[in-house]
Design a protein around this motif. Structure first.
Motif, PDB file in Angstrom:
ATOM      1  N   ILE A 156     -24.928 -26.066  18.687  1.00  8.37           N
ATOM      2  CA  ILE A 156     -25.898 -27.608  17.953  1.00  8.37           C
ATOM      3  C   ILE A 156     -26.338 -28.444  19.695  1.00  8.37           C
ATOM      4  O   ILE A 156     -27.024 -28.581  19.971  1.00  8.37           O
ATOM      5  CB  ILE A 156     -25.180 -28.535  17.320  1.00  8.37           C
ATOM      6  N   LYS A 191     -33.588 -37.188  15.050  1.00 10.38           N
ATOM      7  CA  LYS A 191     -33.512 -36.226  14.726  1.00 10.38           C
ATOM      8  C   LYS A 191     -32.619 -34.823  14.493  1.00 10.38           C
ATOM      9  O   LYS A 191     -32.002 -35.027  13.196  1.00 10.38           O
ATOM     10  CB  LYS A 191     -35.111 -34.854  14.434  1.00 10.38           C
ATOM     11  N   TYR A 192     -32.003 -34.476  15.314  1.00 11.79           N
ATOM     12  CA  TYR A 192     -31.102 -33.634  15.406  1.00 11.79           C
ATOM     13  C   TYR A 192     -29.703 -34.231  15.075  1.00 11.79           C
ATOM     14  O   TYR A 192     -29.230 -34.112  14.674  1.00 11.79           O
ATOM     15  CB  TYR A 192     -31.191 -32.653  16.609  1.00 11.79           C
ATOM     16  N   THR A 208     -29.375 -36.772  13.453  1.00  9.22           N
ATOM     17  CA  THR A 208     -29.606 -36.806  12.018  1.00  9.22           C
ATOM     18  C   THR A 208     -28.808 -35.651  10.825  1.00  9.22           C
ATOM     19  O   THR A 208     -28.004 -35.205  10.337  1.00  9.22           O
ATOM     20  CB  THR A 208     -30.660 -36.910  11.036  1.00  9.22           C
ATOM     21  N   HIS A 209     -29.426 -34.315  11.856  1.00 11.43           N
ATOM     22  CA  HIS A 209     -28.593 -33.511  11.710  1.00 11.43           C
ATOM     23  C   HIS A 209     -27.119 -33.350  11.585  1.00 11.43           C
ATOM     24  O   HIS A 209     -26.096 -32.313  10.920  1.00 11.43           O
ATOM     25  CB  HIS A 209     -29.456 -32.043  11.808  1.00 11.43           C
ATOM     26  N   ASN A 257     -25.113 -35.182   9.536  1.00 11.05           N
ATOM     27  CA  ASN A 257     -25.359 -34.699   8.433  1.00 11.05           C
ATOM     28  C   ASN A 257     -24.391 -33.721   8.705  1.00 11.05           C
ATOM     29  O   ASN A 257     -23.123 -32.607   7.324  1.00 11.05           O
ATOM     30  CB  ASN A 257     -25.955 -33.850   7.946  1.00 11.05           C
ATOM     31  N   ALA A 258     -24.130 -32.551   9.711  1.00 10.01           N
ATOM     32  CA  ALA A 258     -23.194 -31.659   9.643  1.00 10.01           C
ATOM     33  C   ALA A 258     -22.131 -31.903   9.679  1.00 10.01           C
ATOM     34  O   ALA A 258     -20.891 -31.594   9.653  1.00 10.01           O
ATOM     35  CB  ALA A 258     -23.591 -31.028  10.559  1.00 10.01           C
TER      36      ALA A 258
END
Length: 634
Positions: free
Chosen positions: A56, A70-71, A73-74, A77-78
């Motif tokens: 990541i 966006k990342y 957010t990802h 979430n991760a």
């Protein structure tokens, strides 16, 4: 049945304990595998998390500013997923720890249960061991009772055999009595015929009768002055006395005691009037015993003489035996006494009955009382010999058997042990024992000399094991013709070995070495079957008696036979003196006639008449011819 049920219960408990042990081991193995899987999976998840985070980060550096949100957010979430994964992993680790603790506790419980099962199993094994020992003891008790039962059965069988033998013997006695009565009738008829002939002869010799003094006919007590010959058919009948100056041998119903120095003869006559069947002299030379036989099934006598008293008296130039030489006249056996023998200390006398009796009896020599007795064997026994150095043991042998006996005078009782003969079956006729009592040597009808080891245990309880048992050692392979009739042990003075003198039925006399092999240099051939071998006390020579009633002397070193005396072997039917001489006379017997010298008591001439029994003989008036009447021998 109780022992079998106990054993089945123990076996079931043992199998159940083994199954519990297997299940606890399986649970412990599963817990260990789960703990190993958890420990292996945690590093993998951490490594995966790190690799994803690095990926990541690498991607973030490449992205444009517009995509960072966006990342992020990802990423959030991760992160949330990672936290959830961490919580799940923590829960799984906690669950694995709980399972591990449960497994450890279960393992402890299982090990404690296993120890309890092992302790119980140990107790049951010790119990089983005790039960096995009790079973062994019960088996020993059963074996003991079985042996006692077998002994009782054997005793009953022996008693039944003895009863059958007694019945058979009684039947034979009845038959023999009938035959004897028939013979007596025939003899009475023959006697009447002879009386008629005698009356005729008395008529023809009236002048001679009238010139004879009447006192000669009134004197019916004739004393025996001298004899010629001996009964050679008696096995072992010829003996030296211990001093070596006299010989003793049977003749009819008397024993002749002959001086080798003065040539005088003395007669041991107990007045029994029955034919002598056996003779024995004690080893110290103090006593002499004879066994007799009767023509019918009556009791046969045994006479015991004070031989030392007789020899001491006649050694002082006395012409007659003193009074009191006859010690005992014993009666126990039926019809015939087969053999007699003294113990080494002359304290006991053993007598063996004939075929119609077959009993063995031990007597006290001093008192003449019977101490004990027993059946010699289920088969016919021929001979008996005491050991040379023990007064409580003797050996018997006969048809297909040989036995070593122990005498318990205190009981009193006789205890026999059969000598192990293997597959050999022989009719044993004679017996001798080595000086050290180690071996017995026997002769049989097959022509073999058999050597036995006669060492045995003393009397002991039946359940104690044997240490020494009499057994066969060996026998000669080169058989003698017509069987062995007589044997005697002789010690080689050079080597100290015990050799055996064997006398055969064909007249062969030979010495065998300790291995029972013939010594060619010590062999001779005599006339008639050899029935007696008497060693001289000095061991330099020995006398031999044959069935033809001839006596020989043989020097051991040269082994050259010397004929000492001859006589008729059968019945003497007639006797005649010449008309004007009393120095010689003529006798008629079976298949021969002989001329004798009265003063020398010896044979001068023998005329063989084959296949003819000479019943009457006469001498011509001139004295130059002999006339005879006979009948063809059957």
């Amino acid at each position: 049945m109780e022992l079998k049920q106990t054993r089945m219960i123990l076996q079931t408990n043992l199998e159940h304990a083994q199954e519990q042990l297997k299940e606890s081991e399986a649970r412990e193995r599963r817990a260990h595998e789960a703990r190993s899987e958890a420990a292996d999976e945690l590093p993998k998840l951490m490594a995966k998390f790190k690799s994803e985070r690095e990926a990541i980060r690498a991607e973030l550096t490449k992205l444009h500013d517009g995509e960072i949100e966006k990342y992020k957010t990802h990423l959030e979430n991760a992160s949330t997923q990672l936290k959830e994964m961490d919580s799940r992993l923590a829960k799984q680790a906690e669950e694995f720890g709980i399972q591990l603790n449960d497994a450890e506790e279960e393992q402890k419980e299982t090990s404690q249960a296993l120890q309890a099962v092992r302790a119980e199993l140990k107790e049951k094994k010790s119990l089983c061991k005790r039960l096995q020992e009790e079973v062994v003891q019960l088996k020993d008790d059963v074996t003991c009772h079985r042996d006692k039962f077998q002994n009782l059965q054997e005793e009953k069988a022996e008693e039944s055999q003895t009863s059958l033998a007694l019945i058979d013997r009684l039947q034979r006695q009845v038959q023999e009595t009938k035959e004897l009565l028939e013979k007596e009738r025939s003899a009475n008829a023959a006697t009447l015929t002879r009386l008629e002939n005698t009356l005729i002869a008395m008529v023809f010799s009236k002048k001679r009768f009238e010139s004879t003094p009447f006192s000669l006919f009134m004197n019916d007590q004739l004393s025996l002055k001298s004899v010629i010959g001996f009964t050679g058919s008696v096995n072992g009948g010829l003996h030296y006395t211990r001093c070596g100056r006299f010989i003793a041998f049977p003749l009819g119903s008397v024993v002749v005691l002959r001086s080798l120095v003065s040539k005088k003869q003395f007669f041991l006559d107990a007045g029994v009037g029955k034919k002598i069947s056996c003779v024995a002299i004690s080893k110290d030379g103090f006593f002499l015993a004879t066994g007799h036989e009767t023509p019918a099934s009556f009791k046969a006598e045994i006479t015991v003489w004070d031989l030392k008293k007789a020899i001491d008296h006649i050694s002082n130039d006395n012409d007659a035996l003193p009074e009191g030489c006859l010690l005992h006249v014993l009666s126990q056996h039926h019809k015939r006494v087969e053999a007699v023998d003294f113990s080494c200390d002359s304290q006991f006398l053993t007598s063996l009955g004939g075929q119609d009796d077959n009993d063995i009896v031990v007597w006290n020599v001093k008192s003449g009382a019977a101490i004990c007795g027993a059946q010699a064997s289920t088969e016919f026994a021929h001979c008996v010999r005491w050991l040379n150095n023990r007064n409580d043991r003797f050996v018997t042998c006969g048809v297909n058997h040989a036995r070593v006996w122990q005498v318990d005078v205190a009981m009193p009782k006789l205890h026999p042990i059969d000598i192990t003969m293997g597959s050999i079956r022989r009719v044993i006729q004679c017996l001798c024992i080595s000086e050290d009592d180690s071996f017995a040597y026997t002769g049989n009808k097959t022509g073999e000399v058999i050597k036995f080891n006669i060492e045995r245990d003393d009397i002991k309880p039946f359940n104690e094991p044997e240490v020494h048992h009499p057994s066969l050692v060996g026998y000669n392979r080169d058989r003698f013709s017509k069987g062995i009739k007589s044997v005697a042990c002789i010690v080689n003075p050079t080597t100290g070995n015990t050799n055996v003198i064997a006398g055969a039925g064909d007249g062969t006399i030979q010495i065998l070495n300790p291995d029972l092999k013939r010594i060619p240099s010590h062999e001779g051939k005599l006339h008639g079957a050899i029935t007696s071998i008497a060693l001289h006390p000095d061991g330099q020579s020995f006398l031999v008696g044959t069935e033809s009633s001839q006596r020989y002397s043989i020097d051991v070193s040269t082994f050259t036979p010397e004929l000492r005396e001859t006589c008729h072997a059968g019945e003497i039917f007639d006797l005649r003196f010449p008309r004007k001489s009393s120095e010689i006379f003529v006798t008629a017997s079976e298949q021969d006639i002989r001329v004798w010298s009265v003063s020398k008591r010896r044979e001068l001439l023998r005329i063989n008449v084959p296949n003819l029994n000479c019943y009457a003989v006469d001498i011509t008036s001139a004295g130059d011819s002999i006339c005879l009447h006979g009948q063809t021998a059957r």
